[in-house]
Design a protein around this motif. Structure first.
Motif, mmCIF file in Angstrom:
data_model
loop_
_atom_site.group_PDB
_atom_site.id
_atom_site.type_symbol
_atom_site.label_atom_id
_atom_site.label_comp_id
_atom_site.label_asym_id
_atom_site.label_seq_id
_atom_site.Cartn_x
_atom_site.Cartn_y
_atom_site.Cartn_z
ATOM 1 N N MET A 67 27.090 17.069 55.329
ATOM 2 C CA MET A 67 26.413 17.626 54.144
ATOM 3 C C MET A 67 25.048 18.165 54.580
ATOM 4 O O MET A 67 24.491 17.719 55.594
ATOM 5 C CB MET A 67 26.250 16.572 53.037
ATOM 6 N N PRO A 68 24.510 19.140 53.825
ATOM 7 C CA PRO A 68 23.185 19.664 54.187
ATOM 8 C C PRO A 68 22.108 18.579 54.037
ATOM 9 O O PRO A 68 22.249 17.680 53.197
ATOM 10 C CB PRO A 68 22.945 20.777 53.160
ATOM 11 N N LEU A 72 21.482 15.291 51.377
ATOM 12 C CA LEU A 72 21.276 13.892 51.769
ATOM 13 C C LEU A 72 19.945 13.380 51.206
ATOM 14 O O LEU A 72 19.869 12.252 50.693
ATOM 15 C CB LEU A 72 21.309 13.768 53.304
ATOM 16 N N GLU A 73 18.924 14.218 51.245
ATOM 17 C CA GLU A 73 17.620 13.822 50.672
ATOM 18 C C GLU A 73 17.741 13.528 49.184
ATOM 19 O O GLU A 73 17.187 12.563 48.679
ATOM 20 C CB GLU A 73 16.583 14.934 50.902
ATOM 21 N N GLY A 110 24.247 0.417 47.786
ATOM 22 C CA GLY A 110 25.480 0.887 48.423
ATOM 23 C C GLY A 110 26.343 1.677 47.455
ATOM 24 O O GLY A 110 26.888 2.732 47.805
ATOM 25 N N ALA A 111 26.471 1.186 46.238
ATOM 26 C CA ALA A 111 27.369 1.844 45.276
ATOM 27 C C ALA A 111 26.819 3.202 44.856
ATOM 28 O O ALA A 111 27.571 4.169 44.694
ATOM 29 C CB ALA A 111 27.577 0.955 44.062
ATOM 30 N N ARG A 112 25.514 3.304 44.679
ATOM 31 C CA ARG A 112 24.928 4.596 44.288
ATOM 32 C C ARG A 112 25.039 5.606 45.420
ATOM 33 O O ARG A 112 25.344 6.773 45.204
ATOM 34 C CB ARG A 112 23.456 4.427 43.899
ATOM 35 N N PHE A 113 24.795 5.136 46.640
ATOM 36 C CA PHE A 113 24.901 6.053 47.774
ATOM 37 C C PHE A 113 26.339 6.550 47.901
ATOM 38 O O PHE A 113 26.598 7.749 47.993
ATOM 39 C CB PHE A 113 24.449 5.354 49.064
ATOM 40 N N CYS A 117 27.861 10.370 47.364
ATOM 41 C CA CYS A 117 28.538 11.064 48.467
ATOM 42 C C CYS A 117 29.944 11.479 48.041
ATOM 43 O O CYS A 117 30.363 12.617 48.251
ATOM 44 C CB CYS A 117 28.645 10.164 49.699
ATOM 45 N N LEU A 118 30.678 10.551 47.425
ATOM 46 C CA LEU A 118 32.050 10.867 47.019
ATOM 47 C C LEU A 118 32.063 11.992 45.987
ATOM 48 O O LEU A 118 32.878 12.904 46.069
ATOM 49 C CB LEU A 118 32.720 9.631 46.417
ATOM 50 N N GLY A 119 31.150 11.910 45.019
ATOM 51 C CA GLY A 119 31.070 12.959 44.003
ATOM 52 C C GLY A 119 30.899 14.317 44.676
ATOM 53 O O GLY A 119 31.549 15.303 44.297
#
Ligand SMILES: *Cc1c(COP(=O)(O)O)cnc(C)c1O
Length: 434
Positions: A67-68, A72-73, A110-113, A117-119
């Motif tokens: 991902m760009p 990630l930021e 962990g769940a938010r990250f 990412c999955l979204g």
């Protein structure tokens, strides 16, 4: 960065594939192909860096070019949008409070990250029905439901054992979102997990759906947990005396992330894996025999795990060297009785209320200090807000305690879970019809 399956190193994936698949096709856990080494400047600079800058530096090598950087930021900023304070109890003990996120437990990070990412990755999968499936013993379900709340194109199905999660935990799982589907199972956590595992290998489901897992084996949930340890160190003033860190452990994902950060160069004197009466790893370190067991129910229910799935990653990190592991990690098993005494003692001494999981780690650190380590200073990771375990704590303290966080949760709209039998076919029908 490539990840490989711990069952067969020939099976490889990048971060996107590993995040979408959850586990490798041979059911192995994904593991990074190399351990990034942090520079001295990065480590010493942590004290004056922002938490977002630290997180970016740590996560970048793993995410690679899937991902760009700007994406990630953005994900990191969303993931860390709450405080993670280090609360000092006395000269040699501090508590890293990981429970200020939306579901009041450390799993939020962990769940938010992972959900962000999955979204992002699943934007390319619009032609199939995407379902995130998770079994929970208590805290994962709420964190995942919260993380995916109203994420377009993604449905979330959470299985939890009926009558075995706390009231606050249940409300957090039963989020009133159009894409969240809580299922209350007549069975225990192992039954829930078994149904989920069966779903992932069911051919018909695989053809009809895009099914993915939100359990802690997912690298996108596991890896960001390294940030806790870096953020603990950022707030640690005595750089000449690195901390001993005590971690309440169930599936061993959190402590394994800490060990990964340490392997990359984070100063940590020693790790303490604190478990409740589910003590497979304690027995392993004493006997060198790994004997999985049925989980037994305790007052620290998120750690009631009889066969910790991330332990294979811990061993991989130590290159299967038993002695090397023993040198860096000490384990303790703390009974419910000791846990309750610890909650009462800490409250009496410091006017501080800790939840049962945190108390297990506090008691373990205390035992460690009393065995020739009285000069060490320690950090206890506090993995849940005490309000999540209010009845237990109130019975220990013999009085009620108020927490505005509880009132907030109980006031939120929720939808009652659907009850299903401990039967895979019922789950399968449900997944095909929603
Ligand atoms: C999940 C959980 C744990 C255990 O973490 P692992 O990474 O599974 O070892 C400890 N405390 C709380 C409150 C949890 O929710």
């Amino acid at each position: 960065m490539e990840f490989y399956s711990l069952n067969s190193p020939a099976i490889k994936a990048d971060f996107k594939q590993a995040c979408i698949q959850g586990q490798a096709s041979d059911k192995g856990l994904f593991f990074p192909s190399f351990i990034p080494k942090w520079t001295k400047e990065f480590v010493t600079g942590m004290h004056s860096s922002s938490k977002e800058a630290i997180a970016l530096e740590i996560m970048k090598p793993f995410v690679g070019n899937t991902m760009p950087i700007a994406k990630l930021e953005e994900i990191i900023a969303h993931t860390l949008a709450f405080d993670i304070p280090l609360h000092q109890l006395d000269a040699s003990t501090s508590i890293l409070e990981l429970f200020h996120g939306p579901t009041l437990a450390f799993k939020d990070v962990g769940a938010r990250f992972m959900s962000s990412c999955l979204g992002y990755f699943l934007e390319d999968e619009k032609d199939k029905k995407v379902i995130v499936l998770a079994a929970t013993s208590g805290d994962t379900g709420g964190a995942v439901a919260n993380g995916f709340y109203e994420t377009p194109g993604v449905k979330v199905v959470v299985l939890y054992p009926k009558g075995k999660v706390s009231k606050v935990q249940e409300r957090q799982i039963c989020v009133n979102g159009s894409n969240i589907f809580p299922l209350e199972v007549d069975g225990n956590f192992d039954d829930c997990q078994q149904m989920v595992k069966t779903a992932f290998v069911d051919k018909e489901l695989q053809e009809a759906l895009f099914l993915t897992s939100a359990n802690s084996i997912n690298v996108a949930r596991w890896l960001p947990q390294q940030l806790y340890y870096a953020l603990a160190y950022k707030q640690w003033n005595d750089v000449s005396n690195p901390p001993v860190i005590a971690v309440p452990s169930g599936n061993f994902g959190n402590i394994c992330a800490g060990l990964l950060a340490w392997s990359s160069g984070l100063p940590v004197k020693h790790f303490i894996a604190a478990t409740n009466e589910n003590k497979v790893v304690v027995d392993y370190l004493n006997t060198h025999q790994y004997q999985p067991k049925q989980g037994v129910a305790t007052i620290s229910n998120a750690m009631d795990v009889g066969d910790p799935s991330n332990f294979v990653r811990v061993m991989a990190l130590f290159e299967e060297q038993f002695q090397a592991l023993k040198q860096q990690v000490t384990t303790y098993s703390i009974s419910d009785e000791e846990t309750k005494k610890t909650i009462a003692k800490v409250h009496a001494s410091f006017d501080y209320i800790m939840d049962p999981h945190t108390a297990v780690a506090y008691a373990a650190l205390d035992q460690y200090k009393r065995t020739n380590h009285s000069n060490d200073a320690g950090i206890v990771l506090s993995t849940a807000h005490p309000v999540k375990f209010k009845p237990t704590i109130e019975s220990v303290l013999g009085k009620g305690f108020l927490a505005k966080e509880e009132a907030n949760i109980l006031q939120q709209p929720y939808k009652p879970a659907m009850n299903i039998h401990n039967n895979f076919d019922d789950l399968k029908q449900f997944l095909l019809t929603i």
